[in-house]
Motif scaffolding. Structure first.
Motif, PDB file in Angstrom:
ATOM      1  N   LEU A  88       0.825  -1.205   0.000  1.00  0.00           N
ATOM      2  CA  LEU A  88       0.000   0.000   0.000  1.00  0.00           C
ATOM      3  C   LEU A  88       0.866   1.264   0.000  1.00  0.00           C
ATOM      4  O   LEU A  88       0.490   2.282  -0.582  1.00  0.00           O
ATOM      5  N   TYR A  89       2.012   1.202   0.650  1.00  0.00           N
ATOM      6  CA  TYR A  89       2.978   2.311   0.607  1.00  0.00           C
ATOM      7  C   TYR A  89       3.408   2.554  -0.848  1.00  0.00           C
ATOM      8  O   TYR A  89       3.465   3.705  -1.304  1.00  0.00           O
ATOM      9  N   LEU A  94       3.254   5.436  -6.141  1.00  0.00           N
ATOM     10  CA  LEU A  94       2.829   5.475  -7.548  1.00  0.00           C
ATOM     11  C   LEU A  94       1.773   6.552  -7.780  1.00  0.00           C
ATOM     12  O   LEU A  94       1.766   7.205  -8.826  1.00  0.00           O
ATOM     13  N   LEU A  95       0.885   6.712  -6.818  1.00  0.00           N
ATOM     14  CA  LEU A  95      -0.136   7.750  -6.943  1.00  0.00           C
ATOM     15  C   LEU A  95       0.516   9.121  -6.983  1.00  0.00           C
ATOM     16  O   LEU A  95       0.227   9.933  -7.867  1.00  0.00           O
ATOM     17  N   ARG A  99      -0.645  13.831  -8.571  1.00  0.00           N
ATOM     18  CA  ARG A  99      -1.831  13.116  -9.050  1.00  0.00           C
ATOM     19  C   ARG A  99      -2.914  13.108  -7.974  1.00  0.00           C
ATOM     20  O   ARG A  99      -4.101  13.260  -8.267  1.00  0.00           O
ATOM     21  N   MET A 100      -2.495  12.915  -6.721  1.00  0.00           N
ATOM     22  CA  MET A 100      -3.448  12.929  -5.618  1.00  0.00           C
ATOM     23  C   MET A 100      -4.157  14.274  -5.539  1.00  0.00           C
ATOM     24  O   MET A 100      -5.379  14.343  -5.363  1.00  0.00           O
ATOM     25  N   ARG A 101      -3.411  15.362  -5.693  1.00  0.00           N
ATOM     26  CA  ARG A 101      -4.011  16.692  -5.617  1.00  0.00           C
ATOM     27  C   ARG A 101      -4.982  16.923  -6.778  1.00  0.00           C
ATOM     28  O   ARG A 101      -6.020  17.567  -6.609  1.00  0.00           O
ATOM     29  N   GLY A 148       3.267   6.772   1.695  1.00  0.00           N
ATOM     30  CA  GLY A 148       3.885   6.641   0.375  1.00  0.00           C
ATOM     31  C   GLY A 148       3.794   7.919  -0.427  1.00  0.00           C
ATOM     32  O   GLY A 148       4.754   8.321  -1.097  1.00  0.00           O
ATOM     33  N   ILE A 149       2.639   8.577  -0.359  1.00  0.00           N
ATOM     34  CA  ILE A 149       2.460   9.830  -1.096  1.00  0.00           C
ATOM     35  C   ILE A 149       3.457  10.883  -0.623  1.00  0.00           C
ATOM     36  O   ILE A 149       4.058  11.602  -1.424  1.00  0.00           O
TER      37      ILE A 149
END
Length: 223
Positions: A88-89, A94-95, A99-101, A148-149
């Motif tokens: 999950l990390y 990868l995210l 991309r998250m924002r 991770g992000i």
């Protein structure tokens, strides 16, 4: 020598679900031994609806029946926790932050100021969040993604995850080991704790939604 485990029959409601998960976990442990407990816990990290509160006491109970040692139960379940959290990390890596924002910017009732606040909080308390998050239902899995992000150093993340998981796993595995055939009693108390966590999360989300709606209304009136 492998001993077949006879679980108490569970027929209705939550008991039926518990029985299904227990049967699946026992099948894994009977098929491949202690690594089966580790694989079950790794999958629990990736799919939070699978309850560690059932799998871990069962691993302890299975160890008490002589299928494998208590040390093996603790080792493999903790290894499974670390591997699942690490995957999950990697998903968070990868995210990525940008991309998250972009995804958050499209979500209703959420703006980038909220994201900035969460990022600032995680930068201040991320180490504690990862360590203690391993002992909180639901957040056990979710806390790995923001780590991770935000690119928390991977060895720091793995060390904190290992420490937190070892404490959580030891409590439930040892309970199942010493309770024997009454291992399912642990799940009853853990279920109460999980429900309390869910209630708190729902209340926090409700407060967030209400405050955002009020903020939007004030902006409309002002304009």
């Amino acid at each position: 020598m492998t001993t077949h485990l006879n679980l108490l029959p569970m027929q209705t409601g939550n008991e039926s679900t518990l029985g299904s998960v227990a049967d699946w976990a026992v099948s894994m442990m009977e098929t491949i031994g202690a690594p089966g407990a580790g694989l079950a816990i790794a999958l629990e990290n990736l799919f939070p609806p699978l309850p560690s509160e059932v799998i871990l006491p069962l691993a302890g109970f299975t160890a008490s029946q002589g299928n494998f040692s208590l040390f093996e139960a603790l080792f493999w379940t903790t290894a499974g926790s670390v591997v699942g959290a690490w995957l999950l990390y990697l998903l968070g890596v990868l995210l990525g932050r940008d991309r998250m924002r972009r995804l958050v910017a499209k979500a209703p009732l959420v703006d980038l100021e909220d994201v900035d606040s969460v990022e600032a909080w995680f930068n201040r308390h991320g180490y504690k969040a990862v360590f203690f998050g391993r002992m909180v239902p639901i957040f056990r899995s979710l806390v790995s993604i923001p780590a991770g992000i935000e690119r928390m150093p991977v060895w720091t993340f793995l060390g904190l995850t290992l420490a937190g998981s070892l404490i959580w796993n030891s409590i439930f595995v040892l309970s199942g080991f010493y309770l024997g055939e009454n291992w399912h009693i642990v799940e009853q108390y853990a279920d109460i704790f999980q429900k309390l966590v869910i209630v708190v999360v729902v209340l926090v989300l409700a407060f967030f939604v209400v405050s955002k709606v009020r903020k939007l209304r004030r902006k409309r009136h002002a304009s």
